[in-house]
Design a protein around this motif. Structure first.
Motif, PDB file in Angstrom:
ATOM      1  N   GLN A 272       0.752  -1.214   0.013  1.00 29.53           N
ATOM      2  CA  GLN A 272      -0.057   0.143   0.015  1.00 29.53           C
ATOM      3  C   GLN A 272       0.918   1.138   0.030  1.00 29.53           C
ATOM      4  N   ILE A 273       1.992   1.179   0.788  1.00 24.54           N
ATOM      5  CA  ILE A 273       2.859   2.298   0.838  1.00 24.54           C
ATOM      6  C   ILE A 273       3.430   2.414  -0.559  1.00 24.54           C
ATOM      7  N   GLU A 274       4.082   1.655  -1.077  1.00 21.39           N
ATOM      8  CA  GLU A 274       4.636   1.539  -2.497  1.00 21.39           C
ATOM      9  C   GLU A 274       3.576   2.313  -3.464  1.00 21.39           C
ATOM     10  N   PHE A 275       2.370   1.867  -3.624  1.00 23.96           N
ATOM     11  CA  PHE A 275       1.480   1.933  -4.500  1.00 23.96           C
ATOM     12  C   PHE A 275       1.313   3.727  -4.336  1.00 23.96           C
ATOM     13  N   VAL A 276       1.008   4.150  -3.204  1.00 30.75           N
ATOM     14  CA  VAL A 276       0.579   5.599  -2.885  1.00 30.75           C
ATOM     15  C   VAL A 276       1.887   6.357  -3.048  1.00 30.75           C
ATOM     16  N   ARG A 277       3.032   5.984  -3.119  1.00 28.10           N
ATOM     17  CA  ARG A 277       4.446   6.509  -3.295  1.00 28.10           C
ATOM     18  C   ARG A 277       4.388   6.964  -4.924  1.00 28.10           C
ATOM     19  N   ARG A 278       3.888   5.861  -5.442  1.00 28.54           N
ATOM     20  CA  ARG A 278       4.029   6.159  -7.163  1.00 28.54           C
ATOM     21  C   ARG A 278       3.079   6.835  -7.565  1.00 28.54           C
ATOM     22  N   ASP A 279       1.904   6.896  -6.781  1.00 26.55           N
ATOM     23  CA  ASP A 279       0.866   7.793  -7.469  1.00 26.55           C
ATOM     24  C   ASP A 279       1.037   9.300  -7.084  1.00 26.55           C
ATOM     25  N   LEU A 280       1.858   9.462  -5.599  1.00 26.45           N
ATOM     26  CA  LEU A 280       2.208  10.912  -5.381  1.00 26.45           C
ATOM     27  C   LEU A 280       3.466  11.252  -6.185  1.00 26.45           C
ATOM     28  N   SER A 281       4.119  10.367  -6.528  1.00 29.62           N
ATOM     29  CA  SER A 281       5.211  11.062  -7.356  1.00 29.62           C
ATOM     30  C   SER A 281       4.644  11.221  -9.071  1.00 29.62           C
ATOM     31  N   LYS A 282       3.454  10.444  -9.381  1.00 28.94           N
ATOM     32  CA  LYS A 282       3.190  10.867 -10.671  1.00 28.94           C
ATOM     33  C   LYS A 282       2.431  12.058 -10.667  1.00 28.94           C
ATOM     34  N   ALA A 283       1.715  12.439  -9.259  1.00 31.98           N
ATOM     35  CA  ALA A 283       1.149  14.004  -9.396  1.00 31.98           C
ATOM     36  C   ALA A 283       1.958  14.924  -9.073  1.00 31.98           C
ATOM     37  N   GLY A 284       3.282  14.909  -8.741  1.00 34.56           N
ATOM     38  CA  GLY A 284       4.361  15.678  -8.551  1.00 34.56           C
ATOM     39  C   GLY A 284       4.444  16.273  -7.105  1.00 34.56           C
TER      40      GLY A 284
ATOM     41  N   TYR B 235       5.752   0.849  11.738  1.00 35.00           N
ATOM     42  CA  TYR B 235       5.200   0.628  10.296  1.00 35.00           C
ATOM     43  C   TYR B 235       5.730   1.887   9.373  1.00 35.00           C
ATOM     44  N   PRO B 236       5.780   1.590   8.178  1.00 31.99           N
ATOM     45  CA  PRO B 236       6.269   2.627   7.269  1.00 31.99           C
ATOM     46  C   PRO B 236       5.215   3.671   7.358  1.00 31.99           C
ATOM     47  N   GLU B 237       5.770   4.718   6.982  1.00 31.50           N
ATOM     48  CA  GLU B 237       5.042   6.083   7.121  1.00 31.50           C
ATOM     49  C   GLU B 237       5.364   6.913   5.769  1.00 31.50           C
ATOM     50  N   LEU B 238       4.329   7.527   5.219  1.00 29.13           N
ATOM     51  CA  LEU B 238       4.510   8.778   4.194  1.00 29.13           C
ATOM     52  C   LEU B 238       4.078   9.884   4.917  1.00 29.13           C
ATOM     53  N   TRP B 239       4.897  10.906   4.617  1.00 29.33           N
ATOM     54  CA  TRP B 239       4.848  12.379   5.059  1.00 29.33           C
ATOM     55  C   TRP B 239       4.772  13.081   3.922  1.00 29.33           C
ATOM     56  N   ILE B 240       3.861  14.173   3.885  1.00 33.23           N
ATOM     57  CA  ILE B 240       3.866  15.082   2.713  1.00 33.23           C
ATOM     58  C   ILE B 240       4.645  16.382   3.189  1.00 33.23           C
ATOM     59  N   LYS B 241       5.599  16.784   2.352  1.00 29.46           N
ATOM     60  CA  LYS B 241       6.830  17.652   2.673  1.00 29.46           C
ATOM     61  C   LYS B 241       6.025  19.178   2.936  1.00 29.46           C
ATOM     62  N   ARG B 242       5.107  19.528   1.979  1.00 29.60           N
ATOM     63  CA  ARG B 242       4.621  20.910   1.744  1.00 29.60           C
ATOM     64  C   ARG B 242       2.993  20.912   2.546  1.00 29.60           C
TER      65      ARG B 242
ATOM     66  N   ALA C  53      -2.707  15.349  -1.865  1.00 32.21           N
ATOM     67  CA  ALA C  53      -2.410  14.190  -1.636  1.00 32.21           C
ATOM     68  C   ALA C  53      -3.577  13.281  -0.916  1.00 32.21           C
ATOM     69  N   ALA C  54      -4.169  13.879  -0.043  1.00 32.88           N
ATOM     70  CA  ALA C  54      -5.367  13.492   0.508  1.00 32.88           C
ATOM     71  C   ALA C  54      -6.368  12.618  -0.609  1.00 32.88           C
ATOM     72  N   ARG C  55      -6.634  13.502  -1.561  1.00 34.32           N
ATOM     73  CA  ARG C  55      -7.360  13.102  -2.672  1.00 34.32           C
ATOM     74  C   ARG C  55      -6.635  11.825  -3.482  1.00 34.32           C
ATOM     75  N   VAL C  56      -5.407  12.025  -3.652  1.00 27.32           N
ATOM     76  CA  VAL C  56      -4.596  10.834  -4.110  1.00 27.32           C
ATOM     77  C   VAL C  56      -4.950   9.608  -3.432  1.00 27.32           C
ATOM     78  N   LEU C  57      -4.558   9.662  -2.106  1.00 31.16           N
ATOM     79  CA  LEU C  57      -4.942   8.472  -1.261  1.00 31.16           C
ATOM     80  C   LEU C  57      -6.601   7.974  -1.275  1.00 31.16           C
ATOM     81  N   ALA C  58      -7.245   8.871  -1.158  1.00 30.47           N
ATOM     82  CA  ALA C  58      -8.889   8.372  -1.275  1.00 30.47           C
ATOM     83  C   ALA C  58      -9.282   7.613  -2.605  1.00 30.47           C
ATOM     84  N   ARG C  59      -8.378   8.271  -3.610  1.00 27.31           N
ATOM     85  CA  ARG C  59      -8.656   7.432  -4.857  1.00 27.31           C
ATOM     86  C   ARG C  59      -8.075   6.193  -4.937  1.00 27.31           C
TER      87      ARG C  59
END
Length: 68
Positions: free
Chosen positions: A12-24, A44-51, A58-64
């Motif tokens: 799940q972390i990897e999929f969301v990481r890829r989606d965030l990268s694609k979204a810039g 557990y692994p975590e994803l933090w949004i820098k800005r 990012a929350a919309r990317v995760l929701a999708r």
């Protein structure tokens, strides 16, 4: 920075990481090894949004992703 996701499922972390990268969206990954901190409690692994301004997108990317 704001925490977007923590999950025991590394896929799940990897999929969301890829989606965030694609979204810039800039993010930081933490605890990808998933080891405990010596207390016996898993970390557990975590994803933090820098800005903070990017967090709503990012929350919309995760929701999708979770809606799939």
């Amino acid at each position: 920075m704001k925490l977007l996701l923590s999950s025991s499922d590394p896929r799940q972390i990897e999929f969301v990481r890829r989606d965030l990268s694609k979204a810039g969206i800039a993010y930081e990954s933490r605890h990808l090894g998933g080891h405990d901190d010596g207390s016996g409690i898993p970390v557990y692994p975590e994803l933090w949004i820098k800005r903070t301004d990017d967090y709503p997108r990012a929350a919309r990317v995760l929701a999708r992703r979770q809606g799939q």
